[in-house]
Design an enzyme around this catalytic site. Structure first.
Site, PDB file in Angstrom:
ATOM      1  N   GLU A 179       1.141  -1.170  -0.217  1.00 50.57           N
ATOM      2  CA  GLU A 179      -0.012   0.311  -0.210  1.00 50.57           C
ATOM      3  C   GLU A 179       0.912   1.191   0.028  1.00 50.57           C
ATOM      4  O   GLU A 179       0.864   1.616   1.366  1.00 50.57           O
ATOM      5  CB  GLU A 179      -0.902   0.009   1.491  1.00 50.57           C
ATOM      6  N   GLU A 374      -5.639  -8.400  -0.844  1.00 53.72           N
ATOM      7  CA  GLU A 374      -5.799  -8.218   0.393  1.00 53.72           C
ATOM      8  C   GLU A 374      -7.495  -7.901   0.021  1.00 53.72           C
ATOM      9  O   GLU A 374      -7.858  -7.063  -0.232  1.00 53.72           O
ATOM     10  CB  GLU A 374      -5.178  -6.864   1.014  1.00 53.72           C
TER      11      GLU A 374
HETATM   12  C1  BG6 Z   1      -4.466  -2.412   4.583  1.00 54.86           C
HETATM   13  C2  BG6 Z   1      -2.996  -3.697   5.428  1.00 54.86           C
HETATM   14  O1  BG6 Z   1      -4.000  -1.244   5.164  1.00 54.86           O
HETATM   15  O2  BG6 Z   1      -5.154  -3.178   5.621  1.00 54.86           O
HETATM   16  C3  BG6 Z   1      -3.188  -4.299   6.906  1.00 54.86           C
HETATM   17  O3  BG6 Z   1      -1.875  -3.378   4.104  1.00 54.86           O
HETATM   18  C4  BG6 Z   1      -4.300  -4.166   7.759  1.00 54.86           C
HETATM   19  O4  BG6 Z   1      -1.695  -4.257   7.208  1.00 54.86           O
HETATM   20  C5  BG6 Z   1      -5.306  -4.301   6.536  1.00 54.86           C
HETATM   21  O5  BG6 Z   1      -3.916  -5.130   8.618  1.00 54.86           O
HETATM   22  C6  BG6 Z   1      -6.638  -4.365   7.785  1.00 54.86           C
HETATM   23  O6  BG6 Z   1      -6.676  -2.779   7.931  1.00 54.86           O
HETATM   24  P1  BG6 Z   1      -6.799  -2.772   9.514  1.00 54.86           P
HETATM   25  O7  BG6 Z   1      -6.625  -1.567  10.317  1.00 54.86           O
HETATM   26  O8  BG6 Z   1      -8.630  -3.500  10.572  1.00 54.86           O
HETATM   27  O9  BG6 Z   1      -6.651  -3.874  10.010  1.00 54.86           O
END
Ligand code: BG6
Length: 481
Positions: A179, A374
């Site tokens: 990201e 993701e």
């Molecule tokens: C993304 C990141 O922004 O979202 C992760 O690459 C992160 O590191 C994921 O954990 C989910 O976000 P959060 O804040 O719910 O953990």
């Protein structure tokens, strides 16, 4: 069949949220180790509050993560049982170069990941490796000021050379920065920037951006030189911005917000700063610190694939119109609330069709294979009296998103290399530092206050995802019970 037979199904994690063992095996201290759970977290990750040493008044969840460092064999076996084809982890930079500026790497750190990769292969799992996922050695921040210092490009170069050489034959899929657009939203986490005392924070951010873009192109070059089988991707936090209304001012705002994100991929995938960015930066008085050879490097060493995270679409309104709308709470990416969508317990809006729209936008623009690295639902899980975790809400979210991805492949003709849902095993939340915000198929007994024994327990979604993978995405059905 929609999904190609070699489609890479799996899950994704990041060292700082998952690994723990922060002071073992010769590892040095990293920026993310110092980001606590609790109310100071937001200001620290934004670089507005300086916090470069531990203190007794905070709990630091990254220190132990969920203890993958000691449990990787058990964890990888569970992923193998689910049928994973790939598993995304990140390298903790300070495990390889504890201070960041040494000449020789730390053998114990290199050996750790070598063992992890070998263990994955034992279970038929192809590693997908993020070189930097929100982490850097603290020493590089204290001594050099993080990514705003050009010298850090050289330290990163040493890191990647070491990794590509040592893991040749074990790893072929690499992501240079997680990201990368997060530099604009969480600059301490994304680039080790402390902006609290900066005279010109925007300049610092874009200087760091340029250095990361150059480092990313350099990594792509070196990866291909060391092993032509290496495939390198860029990675953004994606999610198309919709205009809040057809008012052309809102539409223009959405366009600008989308450009703000695409900008990074425009450079990494097309090989040059786009005109709109050059003009906007010039208008703001921001200088891009081009060094000799940078432009050629960026142009020649573009990425092989475009990877991204997708949790939600976003909505933009022109500043003149903002008072007409409510904003989503507690999100690193602020957005106008979309009245057509439901939201998670953390206010992240749920938009499976937005996933398909985002994939179309990215593919139309770059014409390179996409890799979804993701996606998922952060939710609180209850353990029943008989020890089960019935996470139908998570299955529902994933089902709808995988169906949207399937439509993007089958009906829109988009080439997609794989899908790694976020946090296959519960881990620490990046934005909030909580354990209660869980994404996994595997529950970890660990809680916000640091209690719990780290034991692993299969959730209902474990068997569901196993069936999805076994049917290569054809059977998304959820059985009652
Ligand atoms: C993304 C990141 O922004 O979202 C992760 O690459 C992160 O590191 C994921 O954990 C989910 O976000 P959060 O804040 O719910 O953990």
């Amino acid at each position: 069949m929609a999904f190609p037979k070699d489609f890479l199904w799996g899950g994704a994690t990041a060292a700082n949220q998952f690994e723990g063992g922060y002071n073992e095996g010769g590892r040095g201290l990293a920026n993310v180790d110092l980001v606590p759970h609790g109310e100071d977290r937001a200001a620290i990750i934004a670089g507005q509050q300086v916090h470069l040493d531990f203190d007794d008044s905070h709990h630091y969840p990254a220190k132990e993560g969920v203890d993958f460092y000691h449990r990787y064999k058990e964890d990888i076996a569970l992923l193998g049982e689910m049928g994973f084809k790939t598993f995304r982890i990140s390298i903790a930079w300070s495990r390889i170069f504890p201070q960041g500026d040494e000449n020789q790497p730390n053998e114990a750190g290199l050996a750790f990941y070598e063992d992890v990769f070998k263990e994955m292969h034992k279970h038929g799992i192809e590693p997908l490796v993020t070189i930097t996922h929100f982490d850097m050695p603290v020493h590089l921040i204290k001594k050099y000021g993080g990514w705003k210092n050009r010298q850090v490009v050289g330290f990163y170069e040493k890191l990647v050379r070491t990794l590509f050489t040592r893991y040749q034959g074990l790893v072929k899929y690499w992501i240079t920065f997680n990201e990368i657009n997060m530099i604009m939203h969480a600059p301490f986490m994304g680039a080790g920037l402390i902006l609290a005392d900066s005279d010109n924070p925007r300049q610092d951010q874009y200087t760091a951006v340029h250095h990361e873009l150059v480092a990313s192109a350099l990594a792509t070059k070196i990866a291909h030189e060391i092993d032509p089988n290496n495939q390198v991707g860029c990675m953004i936090a994606a999610g198309t911005y919709y205009p809040a209304s057809p008012d052309p001012k809102d539409v223009r705002q959405a366009q600008l917000d989308n450009q703000g994100n695409y900008f990074f991929v425009d450079v990494q995938s097309r090989g040059a700063y786009p005109n709109y960015a050059l003009k906007q930066l010039e208008a703001e008085g921001i200088e891009i610190p081009f060094a000799e050879g940078d432009k050629e490097l960026l142009a020649k060493h573009t990425v092989d694939f475009v990877s991204f995270s997708y949790y939600s679409s976003r909505v933009s309104a022109h500043p003149d119109n903002l008072d007409k709308y409510d904003l989503t709470p507690g999100n690193i990416f602020p957005s106008v609330i979309n009245p057509y969508l439901e939201a998670s317990e953390w206010g992240w809006q749920i938009d499976p069709l937005g996933f398909r729209i985002t994939m179309n936008d990215l593919y139309d623009r770059y014409q390179k294979p996409l890799f979804v690295v993701e996606n998922g639902l952060g939710a609180k899980d209850e353990v029943t009296a008989d020890g089960r975790i019935i996470d139908d809400y998570r299955i529902d979210y994933l089902q709808k998103h995988i169906a949207a991805m399937k439509a993007a492949i089958e009906e829109d003709g988009i080439p997609v290399m794989g899908y790694t849902s976020w946090g296959a095993i519960d881990l620490v939340s990046a934005s909030s530092g909580e354990m209660a915000k869980r994404y996994g198929y595997i529950y970890v007994d660990r809680h916000n206050d640091g209690s719990g024994d780290f034991s692993r327990h299969k959730k209902k979604s474990f068997d569901w995802y196993k069936q999805v993978i076994a049917s290569n995405g054809e059977d998304l059905s959820n059985q009652p019970g």
